[in-house]
Structure formats: structure tokens, C-alpha cells
Design an enzyme around this catalytic site. Structure first.
Site, PDB file in Angstrom:
ATOM      1  N   ARG A  91       0.850  -1.202   0.000  1.00 52.31           N
ATOM      2  CA  ARG A  91       0.000   0.000   0.000  1.00 52.31           C
ATOM      3  C   ARG A  91       0.874   1.236   0.000  1.00 52.31           C
ATOM      4  O   ARG A  91       1.915   1.264   0.671  1.00 52.31           O
ATOM      5  CB  ARG A  91      -0.868   0.064   1.247  1.00 52.31           C
ATOM      6  CG  ARG A  91      -1.851  -1.030   1.311  1.00 52.31           C
ATOM      7  CD  ARG A  91      -3.280  -0.515   1.343  1.00 52.31           C
ATOM      8  NE  ARG A  91      -4.133  -1.679   1.423  1.00 52.31           N
ATOM      9  CZ  ARG A  91      -5.048  -1.992   0.532  1.00 52.31           C
ATOM     10  NH1 ARG A  91      -5.278  -1.213  -0.497  1.00 52.31           N
ATOM     11  NH2 ARG A  91      -5.757  -3.085   0.675  1.00 52.31           N
ATOM     12  N   ASN A 107      12.231   0.620   1.924  1.00 48.03           N
ATOM     13  CA  ASN A 107      11.424  -0.283   1.094  1.00 48.03           C
ATOM     14  C   ASN A 107      12.336  -1.196   0.281  1.00 48.03           C
ATOM     15  O   ASN A 107      13.449  -0.819  -0.078  1.00 48.03           O
ATOM     16  CB  ASN A 107      10.557   0.545   0.132  1.00 48.03           C
ATOM     17  CG  ASN A 107       9.664  -0.318  -0.745  1.00 48.03           C
ATOM     18  OD1 ASN A 107       9.049  -1.273  -0.277  1.00 48.03           O
ATOM     19  ND2 ASN A 107       9.590   0.013  -2.022  1.00 48.03           N
ATOM     20  N   THR A 108      11.862  -2.398   0.019  1.00 44.69           N
ATOM     21  CA  THR A 108      12.574  -3.272  -0.925  1.00 44.69           C
ATOM     22  C   THR A 108      11.671  -3.470  -2.129  1.00 44.69           C
ATOM     23  O   THR A 108      10.441  -3.504  -2.006  1.00 44.69           O
ATOM     24  CB  THR A 108      12.913  -4.650  -0.318  1.00 44.69           C
ATOM     25  OG1 THR A 108      11.729  -5.435  -0.243  1.00 44.69           O
ATOM     26  CG2 THR A 108      13.531  -4.521   1.047  1.00 44.69           C
ATOM     27  N   HIS A 109      12.304  -3.583  -3.290  1.00 50.74           N
ATOM     28  CA  HIS A 109      11.512  -3.723  -4.514  1.00 50.74           C
ATOM     29  C   HIS A 109      12.203  -4.713  -5.456  1.00 50.74           C
ATOM     30  O   HIS A 109      13.420  -4.637  -5.643  1.00 50.74           O
ATOM     31  CB  HIS A 109      11.345  -2.366  -5.198  1.00 50.74           C
ATOM     32  CG  HIS A 109      10.471  -2.440  -6.403  1.00 50.74           C
ATOM     33  ND1 HIS A 109       9.107  -2.640  -6.319  1.00 50.74           N
ATOM     34  CD2 HIS A 109      10.759  -2.377  -7.728  1.00 50.74           C
ATOM     35  CE1 HIS A 109       8.600  -2.708  -7.539  1.00 50.74           C
ATOM     36  NE2 HIS A 109       9.583  -2.548  -8.411  1.00 50.74           N
ATOM     37  N   GLY A 143       6.369   8.809  -3.271  1.00 51.43           N
ATOM     38  CA  GLY A 143       6.025   8.230  -4.574  1.00 51.43           C
ATOM     39  C   GLY A 143       5.848   6.720  -4.508  1.00 51.43           C
ATOM     40  O   GLY A 143       5.884   6.108  -3.429  1.00 51.43           O
TER      41      GLY A 143
HETATM   42  C1  GAR Z   1       9.241  -8.830  -2.372  1.00 52.29           C
HETATM   43  O1  GAR Z   1       9.856  -9.277  -3.549  1.00 52.29           O
HETATM   44  C2  GAR Z   1       9.198  -7.303  -2.344  1.00 52.29           C
HETATM   45  O2  GAR Z   1      10.266  -6.705  -2.967  1.00 52.29           O
HETATM   46  C3  GAR Z   1       7.933  -7.039  -3.109  1.00 52.29           C
HETATM   47  O3  GAR Z   1       7.040  -7.987  -2.607  1.00 52.29           O
HETATM   48  C4  GAR Z   1       7.761  -9.190  -2.308  1.00 52.29           C
HETATM   49  C5  GAR Z   1       7.338  -9.665  -0.942  1.00 52.29           C
HETATM   50  O4  GAR Z   1       7.712 -10.988  -0.737  1.00 52.29           O
HETATM   51  N1  GAR Z   1       7.512  -5.678  -2.939  1.00 52.29           N
HETATM   52  C6  GAR Z   1       7.045  -4.913  -3.910  1.00 52.29           C
HETATM   53  O5  GAR Z   1       6.804  -5.341  -5.031  1.00 52.29           O
HETATM   54  C7  GAR Z   1       6.811  -3.455  -3.558  1.00 52.29           C
HETATM   55  N2  GAR Z   1       6.541  -2.682  -4.687  1.00 52.29           N
HETATM   56  P1  GAR Z   1       7.575 -11.664   0.707  1.00 52.29           P
HETATM   57  O6  GAR Z   1       6.203 -11.289   1.279  1.00 52.29           O
HETATM   58  O7  GAR Z   1       7.679 -13.125   0.438  1.00 52.29           O
HETATM   59  O8  GAR Z   1       8.694 -11.159   1.565  1.00 52.29           O
END
Ligand code: GAR
Length: 188
Positions: A91, A107-109, A143
Site C-alpha cells: 500500500r 522499502n525493498t523492490h 512516490g
Molecule cells: C518482495 O519481492 C518485495 O520486494 C515485493 O514484494 C515481495 C514480498 O515478498 N515488494 C514490492 O513489489 C513493492 N513494490 P515476501 O512477502 O515473500 O517477503
């Protein structure tokens, strides 16, 4: 260093942080709480199983996004964290939250930002046809997956990859980068 981790789903990256804290690889990091934007996430379930305090600020319970955002901000502030980590938290948080955690919201992406932001970073990279993608750990601003980059690493897309196989390989790197980033921040 106290952190609050926010999740929306599985929380497998969060699990790697829980494990790193438990095995002493992140000696100065304490997970003060894990929160989610909806009920019944495995991320919250696995945190509770690990004895970590959990909370849910259920997005669907609020008529206005700003009310949800306010509640989430207050809840996170109550744990007095040094950093809040969005680990698969799907979110967009609002201005009040960003101001409260200015420069301390991580944040991780699963893509090499600024390419392929949003909820489908892996799928979008494959659809575009890039041959190299990767993952990014960054300070989040207002953003969508934007803000100063802390760490980034490339992952090669193989011909036989599906979204799932590629995402799993990216997550292996993502976990390592997230833990290294937390170690860096805790050492400061
Ligand atoms: C991860 O790869 C994270 O980078 C991504 O959701 C996944 C969560 O995996 N986040 C995004 O795409 C944010 N824009 P998890 O719940 O197994 O840790």
C-alpha cells in the site's frame, strides 16, 4: 536499532530478517513489531509464532485513506522505531506517514528502480523483455517505489524463467541486501 516491519503477504523476506536477528547476524537490531494492512497474512502469523508483537491496521475498515494512514502512522510511532521497513507492504502510505518517518522508511523492490516500480515489478520486467533485472533497497518517499537508493543488485533473466522462478531468485538476493542494509544502518 528498533525496527517495525510492514507486510501485506507471505513475509518470506521478513522471515530472513527474523532469522538473522535470532542467529546473531544482526546483533544491534530489534524487531519491535510487525504490522499488516489486512487480516490473515502469513507474515503476521509467522511473526507471532516467533514471539514478535504484531498488529493489523486493516485498510478496508476505513472510509477514508487518510484515516487509515493516520492510524498506521500512530501505531508505528507507538513502537518508537528507528526505522520502518516495508517488506512486501503493498500500500502507498500518505504524507502524514512519510513526514513522521522522513528518511527512516525503508522499502525493498524486486526490480532495478527507477525501472519497473509498482506492484508487479517482476512481471513488468519480463513483459518488457529486459535481460537483466534485480532488486533495490531504498529510502521510500511519497512516490511509488521512489526515493534514495541504498543498495541494488542485478539478476539475469534466463530464457526458461517464469515470473515465479525469477521472483524467487530475486528474493534470494533481496534478502541478502535487506540484511546488509539493516546491518549498515545499525552500525551508524
Ligand atoms: C518482495 O519481492 C518485495 O520486494 C515485493 O514484494 C515481495 C514480498 O515478498 N515488494 C514490492 O513489489 C513493492 N513494490 P515476501 O512477502 O515473500 O517477503
Amino acid at each position: 536499532m528498533r525496527i517495525v516491519v510492514l507486510v501485506s503477504g507471505t513475509g518470506s523476506n521478513l522471515q530472513s530478517v527474523i532469522d538473522a536477528v535470532a542467529d546473531g547476524s544482526l546483533p544491534n537490531v530489534e524487531i519491535a513489531a510487525v504490522g499488516a494492512d489486512k487480516h490473515d497474512t502469513y507474515g503476521v502469523e509467522r511473526s507471532a509464532a516467533a514471539g514478535i508483537e504484531t498488529f493489523v491496521v486493516n485498510f478496508k475498515d476505513y472510509a477514508e485513506r487518510s484515516e487509515w494512514n493516520h492510524e498506521l502512522t500512530e501505531k508505528c510511532l507507538s513502537y518508537e522505531p528507528d526505522y520502518v521497513v516495508s517488506s512486501g507492504f503493498m500500500r502507498i502510505v500518505g504524507e502524514e506517514f512519510i513526514n513522521a518517518f522522513d528518511g527512516t522508511y525503508i522499502n525493498t523492490h524486486p526490480a532495478l528502480l527507477p525501472s519497473f516500480p509498482g506492484a508487479h515489478g517482476v512481471r513488468d520486467a519480463m513483459a518488457y523483455g529486459v535481460k537483466v533485472t534485480g532488486c533495490t533497497v531504498h529510502i521510500a518517499d511519497a512516490g511509488v517505489d521512489t526515493g534514495p537508493i541504498l543498495r541494488q543488485e542485478a539478476v539475469v533473466i534466463e530464457d526458461h524463467d517464469t515470473e515465479e522462478t525469477l521472483h524467487e531468485r530475486i528474493k534470494l538476493v533481496e534478502r541478502r541486501l535487506l540484511i546488509a542494509t539493516l546491518a549498515d544502518l545499525a552500525a551508524k
